[in-house]
Design an enzyme around this catalytic site. Structure first.
Site, PDB file in Angstrom:
ATOM      1  N   LYS B  73       0.825  -1.168   0.055  1.00 31.59           N
ATOM      2  CA  LYS B  73       0.098  -0.013  -0.080  1.00 31.59           C
ATOM      3  C   LYS B  73       0.769   1.391   0.019  1.00 31.59           C
ATOM      4  CE  LYS B  73      -3.800   1.790   2.937  1.00 31.59           C
ATOM      5  NZ  LYS B  73      -4.565   1.289   4.054  1.00 31.59           N
ATOM      6  N   SER B 148      -9.599   1.400   3.229  1.00 31.19           N
ATOM      7  CA  SER B 148      -8.616   2.324   2.288  1.00 31.19           C
ATOM      8  C   SER B 148      -7.760   1.496   1.634  1.00 31.19           C
ATOM      9  CB  SER B 148      -7.834   2.992   3.253  1.00 31.19           C
ATOM     10  OG  SER B 148      -6.980   2.551   4.314  1.00 31.19           O
ATOM     11  N   SER B 172      -9.575  -0.939   7.582  1.00 34.32           N
ATOM     12  CA  SER B 172      -9.197  -1.024   6.089  1.00 34.32           C
ATOM     13  C   SER B 172      -8.666  -2.180   5.450  1.00 34.32           C
ATOM     14  CB  SER B 172      -8.174   0.356   6.181  1.00 34.32           C
ATOM     15  OG  SER B 172      -8.753   1.643   6.291  1.00 34.32           O
TER      16      SER B 172
END
Lengths: 186, 438
Positions: B73, B148, B172
């Site tokens: 990420k 996310s 997330s």
């Protein structure tokens, strides 16, 4: 009360006094504050209104006429109750925006909250509280607090306070927060 | 393919590390229309792959991840590679060191092919990123991938990679795992290093893997905590396992999700588990507390940001809300948190694992802002985090696995929660359910 006022905001009051003296008034009213603001911060109004009428003829538009003799600049003129309220409102607006200083924009917001000739004149030019708050927040670089955010946080607070009321007991749990802080600090 | 399956091909010399990376990069170029990646580090990946091939030839095997393509990420510091956090604020930020977990996974032999797209600064669950593009769900591109860690989930669900790394502050990792039909593990708070990971909320942030199956997540966790070769526990029976079903995780679900959760509970009974209803503190209260703490902590991190134009509308609104949280509210949030923690410590003496849904719905459509669940309209963000956010406040490990399909053919996410440091328990139960499902 003026220690939090910015230099420009203080000059608004200085010019308001000047305008009141020129007009022969024995006090400083909220309409004089608007005249002072128009004199001090033309830039603020250029973002908000698109005609020059307000800047040029504000006194006349508010029905202010010179009465009697010009007052000497050495005489102390008191603020009316309405004018004082405008300044208190201005301080409140700054606080709700998280701004430590009261600027000219906040004074304008104070004027919009106090009923009277100044607010009527501004309203006739399309200036209303919500719209001006956005412009002021941007101008003062303070965080913009929109009604939606306030509603969201208020609703969160309702749930949060319910949990607190149900569970937190200061007598029984005096040190709870400290042990947690120690845990999370690891 | 899973980490084990790919690893077996590499060791059988059916494919070299270089070939695997080349194929992966080609696959991404041709097929990734999901806006999964912000940066692709192809050259770097190929150079590392060459080294890994030489090592194997020389008899050095780093373990299950040797030569396996993965991605991070775009919150994880990567030396010399920009780390944007999906934001304009960090668009040109190039860290001069690697996050500890980046280092650990490289040591374990994994090869990073790039940095994945995410909800801006990880503050949101849709991954509708206004700066780097909306992440699309590979199972149905009309739907959100969740967030996310949306890009990481999309890469795994799109079968480009077996595992990608994410972070979880209020769901997330688990939310995108649920919406994309893959596994996602949020380890115990503090178990995996957060050094070199851009923070969102200090006391709620967790680093964890999103994988094609439970075992991929388990292997990744092991690699991140420094165990490079390990047999993940699996089992055919769960006899004696005490499974708690809290009402907050099993009620207020959309009908199609509810059907699958019921099936999973039935499956657990068949495997010998003792499944029973248990009471927990009110999730709504824990969620409110978690939101107060998160809003305040995130506002603290972004306290110097005053330029609205640098942020998406939704993220800016959340930052503003955070600035409105008072000091006394934050402190009382932390006090409440300790009380919730104590309730759960008590609960863990009675049950081994809690089971329920990860999200009350399957992946919503991109344009959807609200959903109606059991006749009640809810905001997509609030609904998506309703069953997961409280767990971040507690710090308990939690695993989401794909369990069955909902009405639109979209996957349903099942959430398993264990006592602190009970990741092995989650892996054991998760694997048993996966095996029963296949």
């Amino acid at each position: 009360m003026f220690e939090r006022f910015t230099e420009k905001a203080r000059r608004v009051i200085f010019f308001a006094r000047y305008e009141a003296a020129v007009l022969g008034a024995s006090y400083i009213d909220h309409s004089h504050l608007l005249l002072g603001l128009l004199r001090e911060d033309k830039g603020l109004f250029s973002k908000l209104v698109h005609d020059n009428d307000l800047l040029k003829n504000a006194a006349e538009l508010m029905g202010l006429k010179p009465s009697g003799d010009k007052v000497s600049t050495s005489v102390d003129l008191p603020l009316t109750t309405e004018a004082k309220r405008v300044l208190v409102f201005a301080a409140e607006e700054a606080e709700s925006m998280g701004d430590p200083h009261v600027g000219t924009g906040h004074v304008l917001l104070g004027l919009l909250r106090e009923p009277g000739a100044a607010r009527d004149l501004l309203a006739a030019r399309g200036l209303e509280l919500t719209g001006v708050r956005k412009v002021v927040a941007e101008k003062e670089r303070a965080p913009l607090v929109t009604p939606t955010n306030r509603q969201i946080v208020d609703s969160l607070r309702t749930d949060f306070r319910a949990a607190m009321a149900k569970r937190l007991n200061p007598e029984l749990e005096p040190a709870v927060g400290y042990s947690l802080l120690a845990e999370t600090a690891k | 393919m899973t980490v084990r399956e790919l690893g077996a091909q590499i060791r059988a010399r059916k494919i070299s590390c270089v070939e695997l990376i080349e194929e992966t990069l080609k696959d991404i170029r041709e097929r990734d229309k999901f806006r999964s990646l912000i940066t692709v580090t192809g050259e770097q990946a190929l150079a590392t792959a060459r080294e890994r091939d030489e090592e194997l030839t020389g008899g050095k095997d780093r373990g299950p991840f040797h030569g396996i393509p993965i991605a991070f990420k775009d919150l994880f510091y990567t030396r010399g590679v920009k780390t944007t956090a999906g934001s304009l604020v960090y668009r040109d930020f190039v860290p001069d060191y690697d996050a500890t977990v980046v280092e650990r996974l490289r040591e374990a032999g994994a090869i990073s092919i790039g940095k994945t797209n995410l909800h801006e600064i990880a503050f949101g669950i849709t991954s509708k990123n206004p700066h780097y593009g909306f992440v699309l769900n590979p199972l149905d591109p009309k739907r959100i991938a969740g967030g996310s860690s949306g890009g990481s989930a999309a890469l795994v669900a799109g079968k480009f990679l077996p595992m990608a790394l994410g972070t979880d502050t209020g769901g997330s990792i688990r939310v995108p795992a649920s919406y994309c039909g893959i596994a996602g593990l949020k380890p115990t708070y503090g178990r995996v290093s957060r050094h070199g990971v851009l923070p969102l909320a200090f006391s709620l942030d967790h680093v964890g893997p999103l994988g094609s199956c439970v075992e991929d997540c388990a292997l990744a966790l092991n690699a991140m905590v420094g165990i490079y070769d390990y047999n993940v526990p699996g089992t055919r029976t769960l006899k004696g396992l005490r499974v708690g079903v809290p009402p907050f995780l099993s009620q207020g679900l959309a009908d199609d999700v509810n059907v699958e959760v019921e099936k999973a509970l039935e499956q657990l009974r068949k495997l010998g588990a003792d499944v029973r209803a248990v009471s927990t503190p009110d999730f709504a209260e824990m969620n409110a507390t978690a939101r107060v703490v998160q809003l305040a902590e995130t506002a603290a991190i972004y306290a110097d940001q005053h330029d609205e134009t640098q942020f998406g509308e939704d993220v800016w609104a959340l930052l503003e809300q955070g600035r409105m949280i008072m000091g006394h509210e934050y402190v009382n949030g932390q006090r409440l948190r300790t009380l919730f923690r104590r309730s759960f410590d008590e609960l863990w003496t009675k049950v081994d694992v809690l089971v329920g849904a990860t999200t009350p719905i399957t992946a919503p459509l991109l344009e959807q802002n609200t959903v109606t669940i059991q006749g009640k309209e809810e905001n997509v963000r609030m609904a998506s985090t309703r069953l997961v956010r409280a767990i971040n406040l507690l710090g308990e490990p939690a695993l989401s696995i794909a369990y069955g399909k909902g009405s639109g053919g979209m996957p349903v996410g099942l959430q398993l929660i264990a006592a602190p440091f009970g990741e092995e328990m989650l892996v054991r139960v998760g694997k048993a359910l996966e095996r029963a499902l296949n």
